[in-house]
Design a protein around this motif. Structure first.
Motif, PDB file in Angstrom:
ATOM      1  N   LEU A 212      64.928  58.838  13.273  1.00 60.70           N
ATOM      2  CA  LEU A 212      65.045  57.486  13.353  1.00 60.70           C
ATOM      3  C   LEU A 212      64.963  56.531  14.698  1.00 60.70           C
TER       4      LEU A 212
ATOM      5  N   VAL B 106      71.356  58.678   5.599  1.00 59.56           N
ATOM      6  CA  VAL B 106      69.986  57.767   5.653  1.00 59.56           C
ATOM      7  C   VAL B 106      69.809  56.916   4.259  1.00 59.56           C
TER       8      VAL B 106
ATOM      9  N   ASP C  61      69.505  51.111   5.758  1.00 60.05           N
ATOM     10  CA  ASP C  61      68.496  49.812   5.225  1.00 60.05           C
ATOM     11  C   ASP C  61      67.250  49.942   5.642  1.00 60.05           C
ATOM     12  N   LEU C  62      66.689  51.206   5.422  1.00 58.67           N
ATOM     13  CA  LEU C  62      65.325  51.386   5.891  1.00 58.67           C
ATOM     14  C   LEU C  62      64.219  51.035   4.838  1.00 58.67           C
TER      15      LEU C  62
ATOM     16  N   SER D 251      58.715  53.780   4.664  1.00 62.12           N
ATOM     17  CA  SER D 251      58.584  54.183   6.046  1.00 62.12           C
ATOM     18  C   SER D 251      58.822  55.579   6.087  1.00 62.12           C
TER      19      SER D 251
ATOM     20  N   GLY E 162      60.880  57.133   7.987  1.00 63.25           N
ATOM     21  CA  GLY E 162      62.438  57.462   7.895  1.00 63.25           C
ATOM     22  C   GLY E 162      62.756  57.638   6.727  1.00 63.25           C
ATOM     23  N   TYR E 163      62.423  56.529   5.647  1.00 62.21           N
ATOM     24  CA  TYR E 163      62.602  56.686   4.357  1.00 62.21           C
ATOM     25  C   TYR E 163      62.210  58.160   3.669  1.00 62.21           C
TER      26      TYR E 163
END
Length: 316
Positions: A81, A272, A276-277, A281, A283-284
């Motif tokens: 992140l 995670v 609010d990813l 994305s 990170g998601y």
């Protein structure tokens, strides 16, 4: 003679036979319905597993299109992140392995000793009292264990190890081991009680004590069941979330020292998943890559457990 024989021949009871056939047809139909319901119930579990595997694999494929597998396995940092993103899953694997090792170092010896006592030494009244207590311990919510580790166990450990930080894998692992004890003890005790009494009687006839019989006769004969309980304990430790999220610190740290804080695979997924990813994305997608890694680790231990059960079942 012929007329007498014909008059003496009994007339078949047609309505009774028809009613019996009807009842048989109804019974066969109900059995087919029950069989279909049982098959559907079994199919739900299989389809659920396949659905989980599909989601993890499909999202992980998108992740590995952006991050190389070699970097994923060899990088020593986990900062997905950050602007300077690193995706070294070994950071999370180390925390998972260390915390699980601490938990199993508590759960396996303690659970085995409890199982030996309940199976070979405890009387019926003690066994009837101890089993519900163990089951009650296994039913306590894990978040309660997490705060118990943070507020009770960690201060006690800091009196022994003054340099121990407020969050550590040691504290979380010890409490997690206590939580796993009921699973190991219950399954191990069931495996030991399944050992034929003739083996015990043969050992007693040779002059062996109850302890010697338990350790050298019952435990080897029940080792396939013991191995299954140990593998279940490993899977339970690897998949534990809330105790580690509360007491271990959730700090991505590549360490093999249980006295340091660290993050595990499950605690990272929790951390995670609450953010609010945006969907899709990088990170998601790390959630699914980490979940797939956890699934493969659990699968490896289950395969090992099946191999151990098969091997010792053949030997005994």
């Amino acid at each position: 003679m012929n007329s007498y024989a014909m008059s003496a021949t009994p007339v078949p009871d047609t309505p009774t036979v028809s009613a019996r056939l009807a009842r048989n047809a109804m019974r066969h139909a109900s059995e087919r319905v029950i069989e279909a319901l049982l098959f559907a119930a079994a199919a739900v579990s299989v389809l659920t597993t396949l659905g989980i595997v599909y989601v993890l694999v499909s999202e992980s494929v998108l992740f590995f299109q952006k991050v190389g597998i070699v970097d994923f396995l060899t990088d020593t940092q986990w900062t997905p992140l950050f602007d300077d993103a690193h995706f070294g899953i070994m950071v999370l694997v180390s925390g998972t392995v260390v915390s699980s090792a601490v938990a199993l170092a508590v759960a396996i010896p303690m659970g085995t000793v409890i199982a030996i006592y309940l199976s070979e030494f405890a009387g019926p009244r003690v066994r009837e009292l101890a089993k519900p207590i163990l089951e009650l311990l296994g039913g306590i919510p894990t978040i309660v264990f997490g705060y118990f580790a943070l507020l009770i166990v960690t201060p006690l450990l800091q009196k022994i190890f003054p340099e121990l930080p407020g969050f550590s894998l040691l504290s979380a692992g010890l409490v997690m081991g206590v939580m796993i004890v009921p699973y190991v003890a219950s399954l191990s005790e069931d495996a030991m009680r399944a050992v034929p009494m003739s083996l015990r009687e043969g050992s007693y006839a040779m002059g062996a004590t109850r302890l010697h019989t338990a350790l050298h006769v019952v435990v080897p004969a029940a080792f396939s069941g013991l191995a299954a309980s140990y593998i279940l304990g490993v899977s339970r430790a690897v998949g534990e979330t809330m105790i580690l999220a509360v007491a271990a610190g959730m700090q991505p740290n590549l360490t093999w020292n249980p006295m340091e804080p660290a993050a595990t695979i499950t605690s990272y997924i929790v951390q995670v998943a609450l953010g609010d990813l945006p969907h899709g994305s990088i990170g998601y997608q790390t959630i699914f890559a980490a979940g797939l890694t956890l699934l493969l680790i659990t699968l490896l231990f289950n395969i090992l457990g099946q191999w151990l059960r098969r091997k010792f079942r053949e030997n005994y």
